[in-house]
Design a protein around this motif. Structure first.
Motif, PDB file in Angstrom:
ATOM      1  N   MET A 171      -5.298   5.926   2.379  1.00 37.40           N
ATOM      2  CA  MET A 171      -5.540   5.481   1.005  1.00 37.40           C
ATOM      3  C   MET A 171      -4.217   5.211   0.279  1.00 37.40           C
ATOM      4  O   MET A 171      -4.035   4.189  -0.379  1.00 37.40           O
ATOM      5  CB  MET A 171      -6.368   6.560   0.292  1.00 37.40           C
ATOM      6  N   GLN A 172      -3.258   6.129   0.437  1.00 32.73           N
ATOM      7  CA  GLN A 172      -1.993   5.959  -0.280  1.00 32.73           C
ATOM      8  C   GLN A 172      -1.140   4.849   0.332  1.00 32.73           C
ATOM      9  O   GLN A 172      -0.469   4.116  -0.393  1.00 32.73           O
ATOM     10  CB  GLN A 172      -1.227   7.280  -0.305  1.00 32.73           C
ATOM     11  N   ASN A 173      -1.185   4.723   1.654  1.00 34.38           N
ATOM     12  CA  ASN A 173      -0.440   3.623   2.271  1.00 34.38           C
ATOM     13  C   ASN A 173      -0.973   2.274   1.822  1.00 34.38           C
ATOM     14  O   ASN A 173      -0.210   1.351   1.553  1.00 34.38           O
ATOM     15  CB  ASN A 173      -0.489   3.731   3.797  1.00 34.38           C
ATOM     16  N   LEU A 174      -2.298   2.160   1.729  1.00 31.99           N
ATOM     17  CA  LEU A 174      -2.870   0.875   1.300  1.00 31.99           C
ATOM     18  C   LEU A 174      -2.562   0.620  -0.168  1.00 31.99           C
ATOM     19  O   LEU A 174      -2.350  -0.525  -0.581  1.00 31.99           O
ATOM     20  CB  LEU A 174      -4.383   0.841   1.562  1.00 31.99           C
ATOM     21  N   ALA A 175      -2.522   1.686  -0.984  1.00 31.46           N
ATOM     22  CA  ALA A 175      -2.152   1.510  -2.390  1.00 31.46           C
ATOM     23  C   ALA A 175      -0.736   0.919  -2.468  1.00 31.46           C
ATOM     24  O   ALA A 175      -0.458   0.008  -3.250  1.00 31.46           O
ATOM     25  CB  ALA A 175      -2.222   2.843  -3.125  1.00 31.46           C
ATOM     26  N   ASN A 186      -7.941   4.154  -3.941  1.00 31.36           N
ATOM     27  CA  ASN A 186      -8.038   5.551  -4.397  1.00 31.36           C
ATOM     28  C   ASN A 186      -9.074   6.280  -3.550  1.00 31.36           C
ATOM     29  O   ASN A 186      -9.810   5.657  -2.783  1.00 31.36           O
ATOM     30  CB  ASN A 186      -8.469   5.597  -5.872  1.00 31.36           C
ATOM     31  N   SER A 187      -9.138   7.600  -3.717  1.00 34.83           N
ATOM     32  CA  SER A 187     -10.226   8.318  -3.042  1.00 34.83           C
ATOM     33  C   SER A 187     -10.891   9.296  -3.998  1.00 34.83           C
ATOM     34  O   SER A 187     -10.312   9.695  -5.017  1.00 34.83           O
ATOM     35  CB  SER A 187      -9.727   9.049  -1.786  1.00 34.83           C
ATOM     36  N   THR A 244      -3.915   3.755  -8.974  1.00 35.16           N
ATOM     37  CA  THR A 244      -3.953   3.468  -7.536  1.00 35.16           C
ATOM     38  C   THR A 244      -3.165   4.536  -6.796  1.00 35.16           C
ATOM     39  O   THR A 244      -2.201   5.088  -7.327  1.00 35.16           O
ATOM     40  CB  THR A 244      -3.435   2.039  -7.238  1.00 35.16           C
ATOM     41  N   GLY A 245      -3.615   4.873  -5.601  1.00 35.03           N
ATOM     42  CA  GLY A 245      -2.942   5.891  -4.804  1.00 35.03           C
ATOM     43  C   GLY A 245      -3.316   7.314  -5.196  1.00 35.03           C
ATOM     44  O   GLY A 245      -2.630   8.258  -4.829  1.00 35.03           O
ATOM     45  N   THR A 246      -4.452   7.452  -5.880  1.00 33.71           N
ATOM     46  CA  THR A 246      -4.832   8.761  -6.421  1.00 33.71           C
ATOM     47  C   THR A 246      -6.080   9.324  -5.746  1.00 33.71           C
ATOM     48  O   THR A 246      -7.018   8.586  -5.454  1.00 33.71           O
ATOM     49  CB  THR A 246      -5.136   8.608  -7.937  1.00 33.71           C
TER      50      THR A 246
END
Ligand code: COA
Length: 272
Positions: A171-175, A186-187, A244-246
């Motif tokens: 999730m964070q890499n794609l953000a 995000n997740s 994003t990335g959260t």
């Protein structure tokens, strides 16, 4: 839960939800349907998806459903393409399909470990990768369904913990990588959600077990599929355009350190 956001929030927008035929993911599908989205769902069992489709259509949504195992990239790519053709470009993706069971590591075969990692982690990558073309054609959002196991070790959950920690890392890499395409990632990490297959599998117990389990959760209750649906709607909505990335933990406080055995011991010792 009462809907507080506009009923036409996602009018003209399509959300694709893996595993959307039942449980938490169906709760997510219902919440999007109530907010005006076109809803596409996939899963392994067509009958389950068709029954879910009827319920979503009764909420007024245009719906696409199709059988696709998230471990099968080509099937998933075809499903996402088919949904986009029928309902319009997929601009929101929810990666919810998951598999789990209780097994201690010494009783778990490599194949059992792999099955869960393949469904949860590889399946999430497959969905995001297959949806990329549509998501990037105007921007959108991806919401992964994570779990407390991603950041707290649970007994008999080595496989799910490894898989969900991987999901949150993905999730964070794609953000990081896909922000430049206007895609937020995000997740949501649900706590115990009542009435789901996950609860039946992971918390098998009698009434007393559930009474004590509920009491151990700071909010004093299990969550509902709609608790997660509302969180997913929020993350996809214009209220979250800079998020994003959260990882959004929606668990009534269950995974807070110290809220487990220590809390019950201190409470039973009479502390006010
Ligand atoms: N305990 C230990 N190992 C288990 C198990 C259990 N309860 N259930 C399955 N496994 C092992 C199997 O023994 C097999 O390993 P083996 O080849 O060494 O015997 C391996 O997992 C694969 O089993 P299989 O049934 O072929 O996998 P599948 O791909 O058909 O199913 C699962 C995937 C195992 C994740 C299955 O539980 C599932 O389909 N779950 C979906 C629904 C779900 O879990 N929902 C709740 C999500 S929170």
């Amino acid at each position: 839960m009462e809907d507080l956001l506009p009923k036409d929030l996602f009018a003209g927008q399509t959300v694709f939800i893996t595993g959307g035929g039942s449980g938490i993911n169906f709760g997510v599908a219902e919440a999007f349907a109530r907010h005006g989205a076109n809803v596409a769902i996939c899963g392994r069992t067509l009958e389950k998806l068709e029954a879910a489709t009827q319920k979503l259509e009764a909420l007024g949504a245009s719906v696409w459903c199709g059988a696709a195992d998230v471990r099968d990239y080509d099937a998933l790519w075809g499903a996402i393409a088919g949904a986009g053709e029928k309902l319009g470009r997929v601009s929101h993706l929810v990666c919810g399909a998951a598999g789990n069971f209780l097994a201690t590591a010494e009783n778990l075969s490599p194949s059992g470990f792999k099955s869960v990692v393949d469904i949860d982690l590889l399946g999430s990558f497959n969905a995001a990768r297959a949806a990329f073309e549509q998501l990037s054609d105007g921007g959108g959002s991806i919401t992964f369904i994570s779990a407390g196991q991603a950041f707290v070790p649970y007994f008999a959950q080595a496989h799910a913990g490894a898989a969900k920690a991987g999901v949150d890392n993905l999730m964070q890499n794609l953000a990081l990588e896909w922000g430049r395409f206007g895609i937020r990632s995000n997740s949501v990490a649900p706590g115990p959600i009542e009435g789901t297959e996950g609860m039946a599998r992971l918390a098998p117990g009698d009434e007393e077990f559930h009474k004590r389990f509920r009491r151990s959760i700071p909010m004093g209750r299990y969550g509902t599929p709609d608790d997660i649906g509302q969180a997913a709607v929020f993350l996809a909505s214009p209220l979250a355009t800079y998020i994003t990335g959260t990882r959004l933990v929606v668990d009534g406080g269950m995974n807070l350190q110290g809220s487990g055995i220590l809390t019950s011991l201190v409470m039973s010792a009479g502390s006010k």
